[in-house]
Design a protein around this motif. Structure first.
Motif, PDB file in Angstrom:
ATOM      1  N   ARG A   1      -3.898  -7.395  -1.431  1.00 30.18           N
ATOM      2  CA  ARG A   1      -3.266  -8.302  -0.473  1.00 30.18           C
ATOM      3  C   ARG A   1      -2.321  -9.473  -0.983  1.00 30.18           C
ATOM      4  O   ARG A   1      -1.303  -9.796  -1.292  1.00 30.18           O
ATOM      5  CB  ARG A   1      -4.449  -9.383  -0.199  1.00 30.18           C
ATOM      6  N   THR A   2      -2.687 -10.026  -2.628  1.00 36.12           N
ATOM      7  CA  THR A   2      -1.859 -11.187  -4.095  1.00 36.12           C
ATOM      8  C   THR A   2      -0.327  -9.311  -4.187  1.00 36.12           C
ATOM      9  O   THR A   2       0.519 -10.264  -4.152  1.00 36.12           O
ATOM     10  CB  THR A   2      -2.662 -11.291  -4.846  1.00 36.12           C
ATOM     11  N   MET A   3      -0.678  -8.740  -3.871  1.00 32.48           N
ATOM     12  CA  MET A   3       0.130  -7.460  -4.507  1.00 32.48           C
ATOM     13  C   MET A   3       1.307  -7.868  -3.580  1.00 32.48           C
ATOM     14  O   MET A   3       2.224  -7.715  -4.095  1.00 32.48           O
ATOM     15  CB  MET A   3      -0.403  -6.302  -5.103  1.00 32.48           C
TER      16      MET A   3
ATOM     17  N   GLY B   1      -3.017   4.099 -11.663  1.00 28.50           N
ATOM     18  CA  GLY B   1      -2.743   4.112 -10.053  1.00 28.50           C
ATOM     19  C   GLY B   1      -3.610   2.426  -9.624  1.00 28.50           C
ATOM     20  O   GLY B   1      -4.167   1.951 -11.042  1.00 28.50           O
ATOM     21  N   ILE B   2      -3.857   2.293  -8.789  1.00 31.91           N
ATOM     22  CA  ILE B   2      -4.169   1.232  -7.747  1.00 31.91           C
ATOM     23  C   ILE B   2      -5.065   0.998  -6.908  1.00 31.91           C
ATOM     24  O   ILE B   2      -4.298   1.682  -5.704  1.00 31.91           O
ATOM     25  CB  ILE B   2      -3.242  -0.285  -7.416  1.00 31.91           C
TER      26      ILE B   2
ATOM     27  N   ILE C   1      -4.389  12.821  -9.222  1.00 33.46           N
ATOM     28  CA  ILE C   1      -4.219  12.778  -8.384  1.00 33.46           C
ATOM     29  C   ILE C   1      -3.910  14.616  -8.740  1.00 33.46           C
ATOM     30  O   ILE C   1      -3.433  14.658  -9.767  1.00 33.46           O
ATOM     31  CB  ILE C   1      -1.852  12.095  -8.842  1.00 33.46           C
ATOM     32  N   TYR C   2      -4.718  15.366  -7.788  1.00 36.70           N
ATOM     33  CA  TYR C   2      -4.306  16.799  -8.165  1.00 36.70           C
ATOM     34  C   TYR C   2      -2.695  17.313  -6.905  1.00 36.70           C
ATOM     35  O   TYR C   2      -2.706  17.152  -5.743  1.00 36.70           O
ATOM     36  CB  TYR C   2      -5.119  17.254  -7.347  1.00 36.70           C
TER      37      TYR C   2
ATOM     38  N   PRO D   1      -2.738   2.670  -1.375  1.00 41.91           N
ATOM     39  CA  PRO D   1      -1.576   1.893  -0.791  1.00 41.91           C
ATOM     40  C   PRO D   1       0.013   2.078  -1.090  1.00 41.91           C
ATOM     41  O   PRO D   1       0.727   1.850  -0.653  1.00 41.91           O
ATOM     42  CB  PRO D   1      -2.279   0.857   0.400  1.00 41.91           C
ATOM     43  N   PHE D   2      -0.022   1.970  -2.796  1.00 42.20           N
ATOM     44  CA  PHE D   2       0.536   1.921  -3.261  1.00 42.20           C
ATOM     45  C   PHE D   2       1.788   2.991  -4.218  1.00 42.20           C
ATOM     46  O   PHE D   2       1.885   3.165  -4.652  1.00 42.20           O
ATOM     47  CB  PHE D   2       1.350   0.100  -4.375  1.00 42.20           C
TER      48      PHE D   2
END
Length: 244
Positions: free
Chosen positions: A238-240, A225-226, A179-180, A100-101
């Motif tokens: 959620r903390t991020m 990546g996250i 990531i492609y 999601p980031f």
């Protein structure tokens, strides 16, 4: 070139069932990922392709675009290939549904490969980052890649490659960042080709491309990546989000 992003979104998950529909700061993970991909402004269109009515409805009800898979699929490439078969598109970027980031910079890095490839020698582009920590190098969950002098992938493995029989010879270790970006035809070819022994052994779909002679151009990056693979990852996310 017409460039789109496709987010393969399977409802079932071995390690974290229904993770894409989990709440992350008032929105589901899959919706946040979709919105992040759109916000990069790199794509003419962004689609979620899914096997789930819940995920399909989540995206469409929030003004997004989604495609239902017709068949069951072994891999993300298969799911995307089926979805884009009849679309007028040149380049397809696979955005992971559990990231999601997602940011514009790493996506722009893979897309730059095709903008600098007038002879269309590249079938796929992807990212890699150097890793030096021994635990990271030995971790089978970190997929390693070795490349030739032109940065084309030679092999991907969960094992340590190259094997360090000789020390202090200047070997660098690279982790594959998943990531492609694909040429449309490479995806369609993948969809029609059988899984062979290397892919089956390592459980890495990118090996099917190599086994059938496709050229994968790797770009070195510092991007990490996250992704959200576990309930613990979700709590960290959620903390991020609160800190952004």
């Amino acid at each position: 070139m017409k460039i789109i992003a496709v987010i393969p979104a399977r409802y079932a998950s071995t390690r974290f069932p229904a993770k894409l529909m989990q709440d992350l700061g008032g929105k589901t993970i899959i919706l946040r990922t979709y919105e992040a991909a759109v916000s990069t402004k790199l794509f003419e269109d962004v689609f979620v392709v899914t096997d789930s009515d819940l995920i399909f409805d989540e995206i469409v009800s929030n003004g997004g675009k989604a495609i239902m898979s017709i068949k069951e699929h072994e891999s993300g490439s298969d799911r995307i290939a089926e979805a884009i078969a009849d679309l007028d598109v040149d380049i397809v970027v696979n955005v992971q549904g559990d990231e999601p980031f997602t940011e514009a910079e790493p996506l722009a890095q893979v897309l730059s490969v095709f903008k600098n490839d007038p002879d269309k020698k590249v079938d796929l582009a992807s990212l890699m980052r150097e890793i030096k920590n021994e635990d990271e190098i030995n971790n089978p969950n970190n997929v390693k890649v070795v490349v030739d002098q032109s940065q084309f992938a030679l092999y991907f493995s969960r094992s340590v490659i190259p094997y360090p029989r000789e020390q202090n010879v200047g070997v660098r270790y690279f982790q594959h960042i998943g990531i492609y970006a694909f040429r449309k035809q490479a995806l369609l070819d993948f969809y029609s080709l059988p899984m062979k022994s290397l892919e089956a052994s390592e459980k890495l779909e990118q090996l099917r491309y190599l086994e059938f002679g496709k050229k994968i151009k790797m770009v070195e990056t510092t991007h990490v990546g996250i992704g959200i693979d576990t309930a613990e990852d979700l709590e960290r996310a959620r903390t991020m989000l609160k800190d952004i």
